[in-house]
Design an enzyme around this catalytic site. Structure first.
Site, short mmCIF file in Angstrom:
data_model
loop_
_atom_site.label_atom_id
_atom_site.label_comp_id
_atom_site.label_asym_id
_atom_site.label_seq_id
_atom_site.Cartn_x
_atom_site.Cartn_y
_atom_site.Cartn_z
N SER A 81 -7.69 4.32 -3.06
CA SER A 81 -7.00 2.48 -3.41
C SER A 81 -7.55 2.35 -4.82
O SER A 81 -6.89 1.92 -5.47
CB SER A 81 -7.16 2.25 -1.70
OG SER A 81 -5.94 2.48 -1.11
N THR A 134 -7.66 -3.49 -4.12
CA THR A 134 -6.34 -3.28 -4.65
C THR A 134 -6.27 -4.41 -6.14
O THR A 134 -6.08 -4.38 -6.72
CB THR A 134 -4.75 -3.04 -4.35
OG1 THR A 134 -4.97 -1.72 -2.93
CG2 THR A 134 -3.99 -3.34 -4.54
N GLU A 253 -0.13 -7.41 -2.28
CA GLU A 253 0.01 -6.39 -1.79
C GLU A 253 0.23 -6.83 -0.14
O GLU A 253 -0.93 -7.53 0.66
CB GLU A 253 -1.70 -5.75 -2.06
CG GLU A 253 -2.11 -4.85 -0.94
CD GLU A 253 -3.43 -4.23 -1.18
OE1 GLU A 253 -3.81 -2.86 -0.80
OE2 GLU A 253 -3.98 -5.08 -1.09
N ASP A 258 -1.08 0.91 4.99
CA ASP A 258 -2.68 1.78 4.85
C ASP A 258 -3.78 1.83 6.19
O ASP A 258 -3.54 2.43 6.53
CB ASP A 258 -2.84 1.59 3.89
CG ASP A 258 -4.31 2.52 3.69
OD1 ASP A 258 -4.06 3.39 3.48
OD2 ASP A 258 -5.71 1.93 3.44
N ASP A 300 0.04 2.94 -3.90
CA ASP A 300 -1.29 3.42 -4.69
C ASP A 300 -1.08 5.20 -4.04
O ASP A 300 -1.36 5.96 -5.04
CB ASP A 300 -1.68 2.63 -4.22
CG ASP A 300 -2.87 2.29 -2.58
OD1 ASP A 300 -1.37 2.83 -1.99
OD2 ASP A 300 -3.54 1.75 -2.34
N HIS A 301 -0.24 5.00 -2.94
CA HIS A 301 -0.42 7.14 -1.90
C HIS A 301 0.11 6.36 -1.33
O HIS A 301 0.31 5.04 -0.67
CB HIS A 301 -2.10 6.95 -1.70
CG HIS A 301 -2.51 5.74 -1.26
ND1 HIS A 301 -2.45 5.84 0.12
CD2 HIS A 301 -3.87 5.22 -1.94
CE1 HIS A 301 -3.26 4.92 0.59
NE2 HIS A 301 -4.18 3.79 -0.89
MG MG Z 1 -5.13 -1.56 -0.74
ZN ZN Z 2 -6.34 4.07 2.98
#
Ligand code: MG
Ligand code: ZN
Length: 430
Positions: A81, A134, A253, A258, A300-301
């Protein structure tokens, strides 16, 4: 000649359009770990069973593109991240762990800092601690995301254009901002910031800068809080505090999509997606009333290798996920040493356990909340037929969603570093 003049005209029109589209306010939203499986599953999760169609979600309504997420070559193909946020904040590929520094550990300018240099107000509204990877990669610089105290110090010590990086900070982080060696909250208070530590205080803020911390590290799971009282409330307040004639930049965010992914917790994953979707629905209304605002949403992923259906079985059932009344981790804690753990489990999960499920739970050491949490997640995976392949990140491309002024610049496939590059350009265009 004809085609040339047509081309010139086209160029003229697109530049003219671009200048009309220069956003006054920019809101970047990161769904941490929110790969395409999450937005797809959320569509089925949010589907109204009373109508034959599967309703499009706020994500579906604003999809514009896809982005690759790989970090600097030194870190391979799979980003963390920090490198992901550095790509999104500064347009620079760096190594995993980097907080707005390049591969040589040199600071790189972020879009939030550019906004500050342009005289805009700036803020972050997140469900993690405000100094987590982040938000940190937009607001500070550090060679490692793990230097939480140093990053928290940076928020007060480092100045952009002679000012603090952030006017508005909303999220978690007491343990990093109120420490034995330093009380950064008190320092911000002396510098004129309002401090709040309870969400009920959001409505009573006066105009001006604010630091609001609502948890030791991250905020509680969405499942343990009422709808609209978490990220939507933070974002609504941040926008209110930041609104001014020159405009603002806000980083939002949905941090814990996540965390649910790492934990392979499908109940929390969908609840975190719901919290983020409610936030985007509020922003959708806001952009309708304020068309000079740009909202860009991406991830981000992806995390966990989440799959919608597992084990060769062509079926995925979100119904049990909707019935859950508290997070499985808090349910597990309440079951420890309870005289009636099975009753608690049924109340928390929202359904009657069958014999197989009961025996799976009874196998677990009832004094061990971690083991109970693992088993409750397993029950959910079986009920919903959810699959996971990892406790970490995966390298699949992520989606880009955009609304408002300049949204069309984000169409198509691009690298994640292009997103801030476009934003830098939009901020410079007159
Ligand atoms: Mg983050
Ligand atoms: Zn993560």
């Amino acid at each position: 000649m004809k085609w040339l003049s047509a081309f010139t005209l086209l160029l003229f029109v697109s530049v003219a359009q671009a200048s009309e589209e220069k956003p006054k306010n920019i809101i970047m939203v990161v769904g941490d770990g929110m790969g395409p499986a999450y937005t797809t599953a959320y569509r089925y999760f949010a589907d109204k069973k009373t109508s034959p169609m599967i309703e499009p979600t706020v994500f579906d309504r604003h999809l514009v593109g896809m982005a690759s997420t790989y970090p600097a070559r030194v870190s391979g193909y799979v980003t963390d991240s920090a490198a992901g946020a550095t790509a999104l904040s500064a347009g620079v590929k760096s190594y995993n762990g980097a907080i707005a520094v390049d591969e040589n550990k040199q600071s790189v300018k972020t879009v939030l800092e550019q906004a500050r240099l342009n005289g805009l107000k700036t803020g972050v509204a997140v469900t993690s601690q405000i100094n987590h990877a982040t938000p940190a990669a937009f607001s500070a610089h550090n060679e490692s995301r793990r230097n939480y105290d140093a990053i928290a110090n940076s928020y007060f010590d480092d100045k952009v254009n002679g000012q603090f990086a952030l006017d508005v900070m909303l999220g978690g982080g007491w343990k990093y901002f109120i420490r034995d060696d330093r009380n950064i909250v008190d320092e911000f208070k002396s510098a004129g910031y309002q401090y709040i530590d309870d969400l009920t205080q959001l409505d009573s803020l006066k105009p001006g800068p604010v630091i609001g911390l609502f948890g030791d590290e991250g905020m509680p799971w969405a499942l343990d809080m009422p709808d609209k009282q978490r990220l939507p409330a933070l974002v609504e307040t941040a926008v209110k505090q930041l609104t001014n004639d020159k405009g603002y930049f806000l980083l939002v965010e949905g941090s814990q999509v996540d965390w649910a992914g790492h934990s392979n917790d499908i109940a929390s994953a969908m609840a975190e997606m719901h919290d983020l979707a409610l936030t985007l629905e509020w922003l959708e209304q806001y952009v309708q009333k304020n068309p000079d605002t740009l909202v860009v949403v991406t991830a981000d992923h992806s995390t966990g290798g989440f799959t919608i259906a597992a084990n060769g079985n062509y079926q995925w059932d979100p119904e049990p996920l909707k019935a859950v009344t508290q997070s499985l981790s808090s349910l597990a804690k309440s079951m420890v040493n309870s005289k009636t753990p099975m009753d608690l489990a049924e109340a928390g999960l929202g359904y009657k356990l069958n014999e197989t499920e009961k025996s799976l739970l009874q196998k677990v050491d009832m004094t061990n909340s971690k083991a109970l949490y693992v088993q409750l997640k397993k029950l959910m995976d079986i009920r919903s037929n959810t699959g996971w392949t990892s406790s970490g990140h995966t390298a699949v491309d992520v989606q880009i969603f955009a609304m408002g002024a300049g949204k069309d610049h984000f169409r198509g496939h691009m690298d994640n570093t292009n997103i801030p590059k476009i934003i830098f350009e939009l901020m410079q265009s007159k």
